[in-house]
Design a protein around this motif. Structure first.
Motif, PDB file in Angstrom:
ATOM      1  N   ASP A  56      32.931  38.456  35.952  1.00 59.20           N
ATOM      2  CA  ASP A  56      31.598  38.639  36.532  1.00 59.20           C
ATOM      3  C   ASP A  56      31.541  38.561  38.044  1.00 59.20           C
ATOM      4  OD1 ASP A  56      32.131  35.999  36.687  1.00 59.20           O
ATOM      5  OD2 ASP A  56      30.298  35.296  35.742  1.00 59.20           O
ATOM      6  N   ALA A  57      32.680  38.346  38.696  1.00 56.89           N
ATOM      7  CA  ALA A  57      32.660  38.261  40.157  1.00 56.89           C
ATOM      8  C   ALA A  57      34.007  38.694  40.724  1.00 56.89           C
ATOM      9  CB  ALA A  57      32.329  36.843  40.612  1.00 56.89           C
ATOM     10  N   LEU A  58      33.918  39.360  41.855  1.00 56.61           N
ATOM     11  CA  LEU A  58      35.109  39.867  42.539  1.00 56.61           C
ATOM     12  C   LEU A  58      35.093  39.346  43.967  1.00 56.61           C
ATOM     13  CD1 LEU A  58      37.487  41.935  42.907  1.00 56.61           C
ATOM     14  CD2 LEU A  58      35.730  43.614  43.524  1.00 56.61           C
ATOM     15  N   LEU A  59      36.244  38.851  44.430  1.00 61.89           N
ATOM     16  CA  LEU A  59      36.363  38.415  45.820  1.00 61.89           C
ATOM     17  C   LEU A  59      37.428  39.255  46.510  1.00 61.89           C
ATOM     18  CD1 LEU A  59      35.944  36.290  48.179  1.00 61.89           C
ATOM     19  CD2 LEU A  59      37.880  35.069  47.170  1.00 61.89           C
ATOM     20  N   VAL A  60      37.094  39.757  47.691  1.00 65.62           N
ATOM     21  CA  VAL A  60      38.085  40.439  48.522  1.00 65.62           C
ATOM     22  C   VAL A  60      38.029  39.802  49.904  1.00 65.62           C
ATOM     23  CG1 VAL A  60      38.874  42.626  49.513  1.00 65.62           C
ATOM     24  CG2 VAL A  60      37.812  42.606  47.244  1.00 65.62           C
ATOM     25  N   THR A  61      39.141  39.185  50.308  1.00 65.61           N
ATOM     26  CA  THR A  61      39.196  38.610  51.643  1.00 65.61           C
ATOM     27  C   THR A  61      40.655  38.651  52.097  1.00 65.61           C
ATOM     28  OG1 THR A  61      38.584  36.711  53.029  1.00 65.61           O
ATOM     29  CG2 THR A  61      39.330  36.213  50.790  1.00 65.61           C
ATOM     30  N   THR A  62      40.972  37.903  53.149  1.00 65.47           N
ATOM     31  CA  THR A  62      42.357  37.851  53.610  1.00 65.47           C
ATOM     32  C   THR A  62      42.798  36.387  53.613  1.00 65.47           C
ATOM     33  OG1 THR A  62      41.735  37.568  55.918  1.00 65.47           O
ATOM     34  CG2 THR A  62      41.967  39.831  55.127  1.00 65.47           C
ATOM     35  N   THR A  63      44.114  36.169  53.647  1.00 62.07           N
ATOM     36  CA  THR A  63      44.594  34.788  53.637  1.00 62.07           C
ATOM     37  C   THR A  63      44.042  34.030  54.851  1.00 62.07           C
ATOM     38  OG1 THR A  63      46.631  35.568  54.674  1.00 62.07           O
ATOM     39  CG2 THR A  63      46.685  35.235  52.311  1.00 62.07           C
ATOM     40  N   GLU A  64      43.884  34.736  55.967  1.00 60.51           N
ATOM     41  CA  GLU A  64      43.365  34.108  57.177  1.00 60.51           C
ATOM     42  C   GLU A  64      41.935  33.589  56.992  1.00 60.51           C
ATOM     43  OE1 GLU A  64      42.800  35.407  61.869  1.00 60.51           O
ATOM     44  OE2 GLU A  64      43.230  36.913  60.334  1.00 60.51           O
ATOM     45  N   ASN A  65      41.176  34.279  56.135  1.00 59.23           N
ATOM     46  CA  ASN A  65      39.777  33.915  55.923  1.00 59.23           C
ATOM     47  C   ASN A  65      39.558  33.066  54.672  1.00 59.23           C
ATOM     48  OD1 ASN A  65      37.938  35.386  57.964  1.00 59.23           O
ATOM     49  ND2 ASN A  65      39.472  36.926  57.414  1.00 59.23           N
TER      50      ASN A  65
END
Lengths: 371, 371
Positions: free
Chosen positions: B342-351
């Motif tokens: 029900d949820a997707l996260l897209v970020t970077t290791t830095e963030n």
């Protein structure tokens, strides 16, 4: 004899999955069945609405795959039964447009057809229609006419048309002869084309008398012309169409109309180009989708999807949502996130052209269920 | 009297959602119930297996929320009924560890408890156990003992312990006095700590005689100690436990054991630190998960998830998959993609540290169903 404009018939080839738009575009939900601009209308519907004022709703033919019949009819309730041509299998643009030309020429020998892709985006529709009006006149004068788009940037994703001198056709004051067609260039070449001013984007729009178009096809491949005309002769009678399709379809040559008609006609001086100063995009990849949706502002995050639930922090690019999942972006720039029920794509606008490679890899590994 | 090691009892406080690991960690599936290393075991199970050789499976107590009872019991089938302490509501670490201490002290007055978080990762388990063995001796000598980890990089995500002189405790030759506890530093400070050599990571491990720990809690807040001991007196009888919990739980002060016990004890010279030269990580965010999974190679793409189907081209970072969707990455670096139903996260290791902000934003907007 009625005017050229009155003899105009729109043709919309609605084929092509749009692999670079996977996982949004699929075999069973190709690009033309999506709303890629957030307008609330699919690209096919927008194409129809753009052509209807020119041709009238009774004079637009759609050529599509059998699998898409129901979806096309749902999008275009005004489409007459006789104006939907179902391909037994994809055979590229010469067959799609040539068959439409052959069918229409039998019904109406002096018809002028204009073929426009079902999955492009056009702004400034009045300018578009004024440009097509000139192309119709050039077609009536016996030429194969195309519309070339004034480039607004050194795009490397499009082919170019190198213009030659003015043709001085009555009713088509802007018509130019075509020097040559050029394949997608590299960036330096594209920059030189833009600076030169004599190069237009090839938008794949062709306007011609149907009989003239068939003549060009025949010059290139007389067998192909013969088969298309045999199919057309059998087409309007349900009793004869099936057997003719079964017999002839497997023999139809797959070739793009650029190679079979446009390039040879240009070389022989029988091609005219009308420069078009309207907004056009073939929406070839998600970078295009992002650009169209954001109005060119790279700092923005564009969101496509009716039920999109996006929570973004310090992020730009595009999110395409086909689910009601929460999508959260943090600190990602020029990102492309395409969220569908069975496949997720994460890339950047810079890498958007490479999406096709993934589709190829999925094909090779036999994972056709997500293609 | 039996040896200190024989009087040892492990305590595992299993609370804390792990907001920075959203959307993997949730209220109903907190961090300790996940396998974040790809070992095939949850962090809770690994913690249990690390302590069992030290304490014996009958001498480990787990303190957790009522909602997690079934999941904890499924993970730890060896856990005795009397050794699961269910919190009526979260009350932070002083209550979790203090209540365990009070219950165990009633059952066994000279017990030595060692508290270890349910959701940390430790490598070099033999070194870990040898270090704990020294801490047990320091505890038996009447000190509150902690284990500080030799830093391997200038981490800014951990608190530090500033070491003072050697304590010379029998059986704990490495034990040092503690100068002070230091909150998470900035990078320059962390670099100075690393260069100095006298600073250790605070891993939140506390080893003490149960009666000594309660004494320290009483020094800090005598009412809190009284309430914990009242609860403990009522605990082992079902007839008295419920009413005592109903009456006392709402009055329990929420405070971290670092503030209530460790810092005051350090200031008064009653805290010992045993330096630990084993691998330790609190797996605080997805950057840690990526680092643990890749063995520190930043060029790699780590994949977590039993049924993960990932197709990656020129990409690095981490994918956590809780679905059987195809996940395709193209040209994204140091990316974090967490795909849940029900949820997707897209970020970077830095963030990765900023994920908590998203959770806070979701809370504020009332979207608790995905938290």
């Amino acid at each position: 004899m009625s005017s050229a404009a009155e003899r105009f018939y729109g043709v919309i080839p609605a084929g092509g999955v749009g692999s670079r738009l996977w996982p949004l575009s699929r075999a069973d939900a190709p690009k033309f069945l999506h709303d890629l601009t957030g307008s609330g209308r699919t690209l096919l519907r927008s194409t129809w609405e753009r052509l209807a004022p020119l041709a009238g709703p009774d004079r637009i033919m759609v050529v599509t795959g059998r699998a898409h019949r129901a979806a096309v009819e749902e999008q275009l309730p005004e489409l007459a039964d006789r104006n939907i041509v179902l391909e037994a299998a994809p055979r590229d643009s010469t067959v799609a447009i040539g068959l439409a030309a052959a069918i229409l020429a039998r019904r109406e020998p002096d018809v002028i057809i204009g073929s426009f892709a079902a999955d492009h985006v056009i702004t400034d529709e009045n300018v578009f229609r004024a440009t097509v009006a000139q192309a119709i006149e050039a077609a009536d004068a016996g030429l194969i006419a195309t519309i070339g788009i004034h480039p607004t940037e050194p795009a490397i994703g499009f082919g170019y048309i190198h213009c030659a001198g003015a043709l001085e056709i009555a009713g088509a004051p802007d018509a130019l002869a075509v020097g040559s067609f050029v394949e997608k260039p590299d960036l330096a070449t594209a920059q030189a084309y833009l600076a030169d001013g004599g190069y237009l984007w090839n938008a794949g729009m062709f306007i011609a008398r149907a009989d003239r178009l068939l003549e060009e096809i025949g010059r290139f491949d007389s067998g192909l012309r013969t088969r298309l005309e045999e199919l057309a002769a059998a087409w309007d009678d349900q009793a004869t169409r099936g057997p003719a399709v079964d017999r002839l379809w497997p023999q139809l040559r797959k070739i793009a109309i650029d190679y079979a008609v446009a390039e040879p006609a240009a070389a022989a001086g029988r091609l005219a180009v009308i420069p078009g100063r309207f907004g056009w995009d073939d929406v070839g990849d998600f970078a295009s989708v992002a650009k169209l949706k954001s109005g060119g502002r790279a700092s923005d995050l564009s969101i496509l999807g009716e039920n999109a639930r996006v929570l973004a922090d310090a992020s730009s690019g595009i999110v395409v949502s086909q689910s009601d999942r929460i999508i959260s972006l943090i600190g990602v720039h020029d990102i492309v996130v395409v969220d569908t029920p069975d496949a997720l794509l994460v890339t950047t606008t810079e890498n958007a052209q490479r999406v096709k490679n993934v589709v190829d890899a999925l094909k090779l590994s036999g994972r056709d269920e997500v293609l």
